[in-house]
Design an enzyme around this catalytic site. Structure first.
Site, mmCIF file in Angstrom:
data_model
loop_
_atom_site.group_PDB
_atom_site.id
_atom_site.type_symbol
_atom_site.label_atom_id
_atom_site.label_comp_id
_atom_site.label_asym_id
_atom_site.label_seq_id
_atom_site.Cartn_x
_atom_site.Cartn_y
_atom_site.Cartn_z
ATOM 1 N N ASP A 283 0.723 -1.289 -0.125
ATOM 2 C CA ASP A 283 -0.072 -0.095 0.029
ATOM 3 C C ASP A 283 0.826 1.332 -0.010
ATOM 4 O O ASP A 283 2.145 1.028 0.488
ATOM 5 C CB ASP A 283 -1.036 -0.037 1.194
ATOM 6 N N CYS B 155 4.268 0.639 -1.370
ATOM 7 C CA CYS B 155 4.041 0.481 -3.131
ATOM 8 C C CYS B 155 2.991 1.675 -3.563
ATOM 9 O O CYS B 155 2.015 1.874 -2.977
ATOM 10 C CB CYS B 155 3.728 -0.858 -3.331
ATOM 11 N N ASN C 106 -6.089 -4.554 -5.903
ATOM 12 C CA ASN C 106 -7.096 -4.110 -5.274
ATOM 13 C C ASN C 106 -6.988 -2.639 -5.096
ATOM 14 O O ASN C 106 -7.976 -1.957 -4.901
ATOM 15 C CB ASN C 106 -7.085 -4.713 -3.934
ATOM 16 N N TYR D 47 -14.970 6.415 -12.330
ATOM 17 C CA TYR D 47 -14.798 5.424 -11.434
ATOM 18 C C TYR D 47 -15.295 4.337 -12.354
ATOM 19 O O TYR D 47 -14.709 3.292 -12.370
ATOM 20 C CB TYR D 47 -15.427 5.483 -10.194
ATOM 21 N N LYS E 132 -13.489 0.847 -14.180
ATOM 22 C CA LYS E 132 -13.542 -0.570 -13.639
ATOM 23 C C LYS E 132 -14.036 -1.174 -14.885
ATOM 24 O O LYS E 132 -13.740 -2.410 -14.939
ATOM 25 C CB LYS E 132 -14.559 -0.568 -12.425
#
Length: 255
Positions: free
Chosen positions: A40, A63, A91, A159, A163
């Site tokens: 993260d 990261c 994720n 968003y 996705k």
């Protein structure tokens, strides 16, 4: 850690795992016997420490998924610490703190930031992880999309578009990596009441209730609801499954 051992001997990297759903993913994979890398841009040490204290194996790695050098270091740290890399869960994404707004009020910079984190971030991680998976002719990549891709969603165009790109990317990667023994699938949650969503007034009251009303199973979704499907996609159970999208949203989307 209590749990099964369906992932015993596997090494999994989970990005965006310092909190919320990502942290739940890390705990769930560790409980199934995987050694997990909790990656993260935020401090992931508390999550890794809790997994280790519970008897699991975890390594925290800083990261930034939009930085190819940072992603390369994450993979190198994984290989140095655990010796291999079997599972990648992409994720990390911008969502929980977003402000909902009409598409024509989304600034170009905000659009570009969304694509950099949510789309290019997954691309950078796959590109860095695949060489290790190719060497062993085995790997599981699980990209996280969203049920909104299949029903459309107002006020979140950047968003939902990001996705949708994840679904397309996963299908193409599945074709390209099949001969390497690498499976690529997509987990598409509905609205999950994660820490950031619960703390975001945009999702309070009617906004979240309207989502619940579209479901066949009419209740809020919690991070734990995603874990059974994630474990399945990471485990040998799904070794003949690739290029697929599994929507986990209580039946709001059926496709």
């Amino acid at each position: 850690m209590s749990g099964g051992a369906r992932l015993k001997g596997r090494v999994a990297v989970i990005t965006g795992a310092a909190q919320g759903i990502g942290a739940e993913y890390a705990r769930a994979l560790a409980a199934e016997g995987a050694a997990v890398v909790v990656a993260d841009i935020q401090d992931a040490e508390p999550v890794a420490r809790a997994i280790n204290e519970a008897g699991g194996k975890a390594l925290a790695v800083a990261c930034d998924v939009t930085d190819s050098e940072s992603v390369g270091r994450m993979v190198a740290d994984t290989l140095q610490h655990f010796g291999k890399l079997d599972i990648l869960v992409n994720n990390a994404a911008l969502f929980g703190k977003l402000s909902r707004k009409p598409f024509d009020q989304i600034e170009s910079d905000e659009w570009d930031r969304m694509m950099a984190v949510n789309v290019r971030g997954a691309f950078e991680c796959v590109k860095a992880a695949v060489p290790a998976m190719r060497r062993q002719q085995y790997g599981k990549i699980v990209n996280i999309a969203s049920g909104t891709v299949f029903k459309g969603q107002t006020m979140l165009l950047h968003y939902v578009t990001s996705k949708g790109a994840i679904v397309a990317m996963s299908r193409s990667l599945a074709r390209e990596l099949g001969n390497d023994g690498i499976r690529v699938n997509t987990l598409a949650p509905g609205l999950v009441m994660s820490e950031n969503v619960l703390n975001n007034p945009e999702w309070a009251g009617a906004a979240s209730q309207n989502t619940v009303n579209t479901r066949a199973i009419k209740r809020d979704s919690v991070p734990e609801d995603m874990c059974g499907t994630l474990i399945y996609l990471c485990a040998p159970d799904s070794d003949f499954v690739t290029g697929q999208v599994l929507v986990v949203d209580g039946g709001a989307v059926m496709h």
